[in-house]
Design a protein around this motif. Structure first.
Motif, mmCIF file in Angstrom:
data_model
loop_
_atom_site.group_PDB
_atom_site.id
_atom_site.type_symbol
_atom_site.label_atom_id
_atom_site.label_comp_id
_atom_site.label_asym_id
_atom_site.label_seq_id
_atom_site.Cartn_x
_atom_site.Cartn_y
_atom_site.Cartn_z
ATOM 1 N N THR A 1 0.815 -1.215 0.000
ATOM 2 C CA THR A 1 0.000 0.000 0.000
ATOM 3 C C THR A 1 0.849 1.265 0.000
ATOM 4 O O THR A 1 0.303 2.364 -0.002
ATOM 5 C CB THR A 1 -0.933 0.022 1.232
ATOM 6 N N GLY A 2 2.177 1.127 0.015
ATOM 7 C CA GLY A 2 3.063 2.278 -0.012
ATOM 8 C C GLY A 2 3.599 2.690 1.344
ATOM 9 O O GLY A 2 4.380 3.629 1.446
ATOM 10 N N ARG A 3 3.219 2.021 2.391
ATOM 11 C CA ARG A 3 3.691 2.359 3.723
ATOM 12 C C ARG A 3 5.070 1.746 3.951
ATOM 13 O O ARG A 3 5.302 0.594 3.636
ATOM 14 C CB ARG A 3 2.723 1.832 4.770
ATOM 15 N N ARG A 4 5.965 2.545 4.515
ATOM 16 C CA ARG A 4 7.300 2.058 4.887
ATOM 17 C C ARG A 4 7.499 2.312 6.371
ATOM 18 O O ARG A 4 7.281 3.411 6.852
ATOM 19 C CB ARG A 4 8.377 2.786 4.106
ATOM 20 N N THR A 5 7.924 1.282 7.083
ATOM 21 C CA THR A 5 8.105 1.389 8.525
ATOM 22 C C THR A 5 9.496 0.912 8.896
ATOM 23 O O THR A 5 9.945 -0.121 8.423
ATOM 24 C CB THR A 5 7.060 0.531 9.271
ATOM 25 N N THR A 6 10.159 1.678 9.746
ATOM 26 C CA THR A 6 11.426 1.286 10.333
ATOM 27 C C THR A 6 11.217 1.210 11.831
ATOM 28 O O THR A 6 10.711 2.158 12.434
ATOM 29 C CB THR A 6 12.530 2.308 10.010
ATOM 30 N N SER A 7 11.558 0.081 12.438
ATOM 31 C CA SER A 7 11.364 -0.068 13.873
ATOM 32 C C SER A 7 12.567 -0.765 14.483
ATOM 33 O O SER A 7 13.315 -1.454 13.809
ATOM 34 C CB SER A 7 10.088 -0.858 14.163
ATOM 35 N N MET A 8 12.721 -0.543 15.783
ATOM 36 C CA MET A 8 13.864 -1.108 16.482
ATOM 37 C C MET A 8 13.509 -1.309 17.946
ATOM 38 O O MET A 8 12.886 -0.448 18.560
ATOM 39 C CB MET A 8 15.058 -0.166 16.356
ATOM 40 N N ASP A 9 13.885 -2.451 18.493
ATOM 41 C CA ASP A 9 13.704 -2.710 19.921
ATOM 42 C C ASP A 9 14.854 -2.071 20.675
ATOM 43 O O ASP A 9 16.012 -2.205 20.300
ATOM 44 C CB ASP A 9 13.680 -4.209 20.198
ATOM 45 N N LEU A 10 14.510 -1.368 21.747
ATOM 46 C CA LEU A 10 15.505 -0.734 22.592
ATOM 47 C C LEU A 10 15.569 -1.474 23.919
ATOM 48 O O LEU A 10 14.663 -2.233 24.253
ATOM 49 C CB LEU A 10 15.144 0.737 22.797
ATOM 50 N N PRO A 11 16.636 -1.288 24.690
ATOM 51 C CA PRO A 11 16.751 -1.996 25.973
ATOM 52 C C PRO A 11 15.570 -1.705 26.896
ATOM 53 O O PRO A 11 15.037 -0.601 26.920
ATOM 54 C CB PRO A 11 18.045 -1.454 26.569
ATOM 55 N N GLY A 12 15.171 -2.724 27.624
ATOM 56 C CA GLY A 12 14.037 -2.578 28.531
ATOM 57 C C GLY A 12 12.723 -2.682 27.777
ATOM 58 O O GLY A 12 12.643 -3.271 26.708
ATOM 59 N N PRO A 13 11.679 -2.076 28.300
ATOM 60 C CA PRO A 13 10.361 -2.164 27.666
ATOM 61 C C PRO A 13 10.134 -1.088 26.608
ATOM 62 O O PRO A 13 9.008 -0.651 26.392
ATOM 63 C CB PRO A 13 9.413 -1.972 28.849
ATOM 64 N N PHE A 14 11.177 -0.649 25.956
ATOM 65 C CA PHE A 14 11.076 0.461 25.014
ATOM 66 C C PHE A 14 11.245 -0.015 23.578
ATOM 67 O O PHE A 14 11.881 -1.019 23.298
ATOM 68 C CB PHE A 14 12.135 1.530 25.328
ATOM 69 N N GLY A 15 10.713 0.753 22.671
ATOM 70 C CA GLY A 15 10.860 0.488 21.248
ATOM 71 C C GLY A 15 10.760 1.797 20.490
ATOM 72 O O GLY A 15 10.295 2.814 21.005
ATOM 73 N N TRP A 16 11.181 1.781 19.236
ATOM 74 C CA TRP A 16 11.160 2.969 18.405
ATOM 75 C C TRP A 16 10.567 2.594 17.068
ATOM 76 O O TRP A 16 10.847 1.523 16.532
ATOM 77 C CB TRP A 16 12.586 3.497 18.234
ATOM 78 N N ARG A 17 9.728 3.467 16.497
ATOM 79 C CA ARG A 17 9.097 3.191 15.208
ATOM 80 C C ARG A 17 8.899 4.483 14.433
ATOM 81 O O ARG A 17 8.497 5.492 14.994
ATOM 82 C CB ARG A 17 7.741 2.540 15.426
ATOM 83 N N LYS A 18 9.203 4.454 13.133
ATOM 84 C CA LYS A 18 8.965 5.586 12.248
ATOM 85 C C LYS A 18 8.239 5.051 11.022
ATOM 86 O O LYS A 18 8.715 4.124 10.364
ATOM 87 C CB LYS A 18 10.267 6.240 11.836
ATOM 88 N N THR A 19 7.091 5.640 10.699
ATOM 89 C CA THR A 19 6.293 5.190 9.570
ATOM 90 C C THR A 19 6.119 6.345 8.590
ATOM 91 O O THR A 19 5.805 7.456 8.985
ATOM 92 C CB THR A 19 4.901 4.706 10.044
ATOM 93 N N THR A 20 6.327 6.050 7.318
ATOM 94 C CA THR A 20 6.071 7.029 6.266
ATOM 95 C C THR A 20 5.147 6.393 5.243
ATOM 96 O O THR A 20 5.159 5.181 5.038
ATOM 97 C CB THR A 20 7.370 7.481 5.572
ATOM 98 N N THR A 21 4.340 7.222 4.610
ATOM 99 C CA THR A 21 3.435 6.732 3.569
ATOM 100 C C THR A 21 3.717 7.473 2.279
ATOM 101 O O THR A 21 4.203 8.602 2.275
ATOM 102 C CB THR A 21 1.964 6.937 3.959
#
Length: 68
Positions: free
Chosen positions: A42-62
């Motif tokens: 559908t054209g969506r691109r997502t970059t995600s990464m697990d960080l230490p502990g209960p944290f995470g990072w996500r960036k989504t572009t369409t």
């Protein structure tokens, strides 16, 4: 309650094909501490990464739609 469909196939080490009712996507990466990149039909691109502990990072572009 609506019915849902979702299936994930490992096609190569570090590469997954994800299929659901409306689209498909390809996920690469995501090793022990590296980022994951997902490209959807559908054209969506997502970059995600697990960080230490209960944290995470996500960036989504369409993908932008052009006005005609």
């Amino acid at each position: 309650m609506p019915l849902t469909f979702r299936k994930s196939f490992r096609i190569l080490p570090g590469v997954r094909l994800n299929i659901n009712r409306r689209s498909w996507s390809l996920t690469t990466g995501g090793g022990s501490h590296g980022p994951r990149h997902t490209h959807s039909s559908t054209g969506r691109r997502t970059t995600s990464m697990d960080l230490p502990g209960p944290f995470g990072w996500r960036k989504t572009t369409t993908k932008r739609r052009r006005n005609r």
